[in-house]
Design a protein around this motif. Sequence first.
Motif, mmCIF file in Angstrom:
data_model
loop_
_atom_site.group_PDB
_atom_site.id
_atom_site.type_symbol
_atom_site.label_atom_id
_atom_site.label_comp_id
_atom_site.label_asym_id
_atom_site.label_seq_id
_atom_site.Cartn_x
_atom_site.Cartn_y
_atom_site.Cartn_z
ATOM 1 N N THR B 119 -8.771 -6.670 5.676
ATOM 2 C CA THR B 119 -8.054 -7.120 4.483
ATOM 3 C C THR B 119 -8.731 -6.640 3.209
ATOM 4 O OG1 THR B 119 -9.306 -9.164 4.472
ATOM 5 C CG2 THR B 119 -7.190 -9.194 5.616
ATOM 6 N N PRO B 207 1.759 -0.536 8.439
ATOM 7 C CA PRO B 207 1.736 -1.532 7.344
ATOM 8 C C PRO B 207 3.103 -2.176 7.104
ATOM 9 C CG PRO B 207 0.696 0.513 6.670
ATOM 10 C CD PRO B 207 1.309 0.785 7.997
ATOM 11 N N TYR B 210 3.390 -5.706 8.222
ATOM 12 C CA TYR B 210 2.866 -6.752 7.333
ATOM 13 C C TYR B 210 3.880 -7.076 6.236
ATOM 14 C CZ TYR B 210 -1.510 -5.233 9.494
ATOM 15 O OH TYR B 210 -2.471 -4.894 10.370
ATOM 16 N N GLU B 211 4.466 -5.993 5.757
ATOM 17 C CA GLU B 211 5.492 -6.119 4.717
ATOM 18 C C GLU B 211 6.573 -7.094 5.186
ATOM 19 O OE1 GLU B 211 5.398 -3.727 2.084
ATOM 20 O OE2 GLU B 211 7.023 -4.770 1.039
ATOM 21 N N ALA B 213 6.353 -9.264 7.577
ATOM 22 C CA ALA B 213 5.819 -10.612 7.754
ATOM 23 C C ALA B 213 5.769 -11.340 6.425
ATOM 24 C CB ALA B 213 4.420 -10.526 8.366
ATOM 25 N N ARG B 214 5.349 -10.589 5.389
ATOM 26 C CA ARG B 214 5.235 -11.219 4.068
ATOM 27 C C ARG B 214 6.604 -11.678 3.587
ATOM 28 N NH1 ARG B 214 1.580 -7.782 2.281
ATOM 29 N NH2 ARG B 214 3.117 -6.436 1.291
ATOM 30 N N GLY B 220 -1.772 -15.356 4.989
ATOM 31 C CA GLY B 220 -2.822 -14.499 5.547
ATOM 32 C C GLY B 220 -3.211 -14.913 6.952
ATOM 33 N N THR B 223 -0.482 -14.106 9.413
ATOM 34 C CA THR B 223 -0.422 -12.672 9.689
ATOM 35 C C THR B 223 -1.520 -12.271 10.652
ATOM 36 O OG1 THR B 223 0.237 -12.468 7.390
ATOM 37 C CG2 THR B 223 -0.224 -10.421 8.570
ATOM 38 N N ILE B 227 0.402 -11.886 14.061
ATOM 39 C CA ILE B 227 0.834 -10.482 14.036
ATOM 40 C C ILE B 227 -0.279 -9.565 14.524
ATOM 41 C CG2 ILE B 227 1.802 -8.631 12.630
ATOM 42 C CD1 ILE B 227 3.601 -10.970 12.400
ATOM 43 N N LYS B 228 -1.403 -9.670 13.841
ATOM 44 C CA LYS B 228 -2.455 -8.677 14.122
ATOM 45 C C LYS B 228 -3.038 -8.838 15.516
ATOM 46 C CE LYS B 228 -3.840 -7.900 9.351
ATOM 47 N NZ LYS B 228 -4.946 -7.905 8.377
#
Lengths: 442, 317
Positions: B119, B207, B210-211, B213-214, B220, B223, B227-228
């Motif tokens: 991050t 990426p 993440y977009e 997910a946001r 954070g 995610t 996700i990660k």
Amino acid sequence: MKSKLLAASGVVAVAAAALTGCSTGASEEACTNKIVNADATQVSVWAWYPAFEEVVDLFNENHDDVQICWTNAGQGNDEYTKFSTALESGSGAPDVIMLESEVLSSFSIRDGLVDLTEYGADEVKDDYTEGAWKDVSSGDAVYAIPVDGGPMGMLYRKDILDRYGIPVPTTWDEFAAAAQALKDAGAPGVLADFPTNGRAYNQALFAQAGSVPFEYDSAEPTDIAIDVNDDGSKRVLAYWDDLVKKGLVATDDAFTADYNTKLVDGSYAIYVAAAWGPGYLSGLADADSDAVWQAAPVPQWDPADPVQINWGGSTFAVTSQAKDKEAAATVAKEVFGTEEAWKIGIEEAALFPLWKPILESDYFRDLEYPFFGGQQINKDVFLEAAAGYTGFTFSPFQNYAYDQLTEQLYAMVQGEKSSDQALDDLQASLEQYATEQGFTLQ
Amino acid sequence: MTTTISAERATSASPAAAGPRRRGPSLERRRQRVGWLFVTPFLVIFALFLVFPLVYAFGMSLFTSTLATGTQFTGIANYVKAFTDPLFLEGLLRVAAYALVMIPIQLIVALAAALVLDTLATKLSQLSRLLIFAPYAIPVVIGALMWSFLYSPRFGPAGTLFDVVGLSTPEFLAADTIFGSLVNIVTWQWSGYYMVVIYAALRSIDPSVYEAARIDGANGWQTALRIKVPMISSSMVMVITFALIGTLQFFTEPTVLRNIAQGAIDAAYTPNMYAYALAFSYSQFNYASTIAFSLGVLVFAGSYLFLFLTRKQSGLK
């Protein structure tokens, strides 16, 4: 720890490869020294003495028929591991090898050493003391020629004992009293160390009280008598256990960095040591500039009947893989068979000679040691200790026996076992091991 | 031109579907022959340094050589002995205990470090990455030696630190503390390596995920954990497999520390050390082969079982 990228079986293979002892032709190895006489028979020698190169050069200059080709294959267990692997694989051993007397049986039982009685060992027998010769013999067989020994004495810090008004102990009772007095006086250190990994040191302490742990004769290779828990050993161990319990002695592992530091910085006031101890001490970085070292005889159980003991000592043996055994035996007998060679050994390598012509010479008796403020420690302590030593028999599985001894002594100082229990357990484990290894217990 | 090439590709990619053609099979065979030629150097080395030693070691393990009576063929007697030998079994239990304690710790440290570094995008994060990785670059023996000094009551910093607060220094090398001391060394040494593996996997995630997910409102933490972590599960399985094999093969660190703590670490502390002691201290080469071989089989079985159980996460299925 990890061999990351190897698959599990790959790691096994590596271990297996190590175990099979890849025997790449080590026969034509390079010599560390220069060969003076290129036409003469060459004898390869493994030895780790400091300053040995000069001794080798001396030998080569004085011999037209035989030349030494010397390699340092590591000290102690490092060298034994290589030798052991060479024996297992059938090639790669030197012709002559430096071995401590305690491992001679371990290698002779694997047919790794030549019986030197056929190669003129008797010619030089009279040059050695009775105890020294017994250490290299098994029954009628002679497996090596002695070089140096470790008759034991007591090195002490005169400045520390004087500061606390403690007399130099001559008996073990006085030794215990001195340990108590030092503690009562509030000294920062202790009187001495009782290393659970002392191996031959601890064995020597037991032997002083009459312990004969092993009876073994290579003429009867399947018979052995084991007696490590006799009254003498039990008495000695109970004595040290008591000092440990009272906190009067340390229990640091020997030959570690901590131990070495404590030897020279005054943490131990007394170092019960072999004749090579002064050499060992002076080789360590001196931490205490006030140190005044003196040597005295090792404390006795019964001053009316003193018993001398030995810690360590090295020999030259001829291996069963020697190409020319006659020439190899000549090297074993003669490499330390001159006064010049011994002067190098004594003055530069701090060896204690077992060769009588030098051992009994005025030169050696009167030698003054600067480390001890000029004290003639040979005359005062070690010559008598060497003369009084009557020899010792080690087992053919001495490494195992030592490892077990260390485990039991550690369990004792940890308070898990009484001293008697530790020795009884040691006896049981050695008996079991000997039986598993095919020996008949006598 | 293009069509011929792609046609050839197609036939070679699916030889079974190619059907009877005039020159197909012989071309195929010629290709296979060339293929073997490329593989031969590997196969020779594989046979010489893996298959042969394995067979040799297994052969050795079928014999028994005692000090007093010489060598005899004893079949599987050594294996029976090994699996009833308390020293070997205790060693196995000990490495199992190490695996249970050490692998989760290493994994958590590595994962946490990788997630944090992922991050950050500053110069500092590059430096931190290097610093965390640095212990791995130190040879294992040197690392263990260094720690043996740090643990030393005489030279170590612990003495000074505990003196300041007026407490007595704990003994790091006593029988009941050596376990933790070893766990610490291994974690220090290997976490950075695992961190790099996990970090690399994290960087390979697109990426845009993440977009998305946001946009869906994940914070954070969410995610990171939802996700990660699932997306790098195959790397995690790989890391755990390495750690598992490594831990079952535990050797170097306890061997180095044994020089200064012989009482706390006996000669059979781990199965590998036991095999080593048997071979090189006690001259029992046959039984040492048995122990080494048994351990190898167990490590293989253990890693295989683990990979089988995690085949879904690792993507091997």
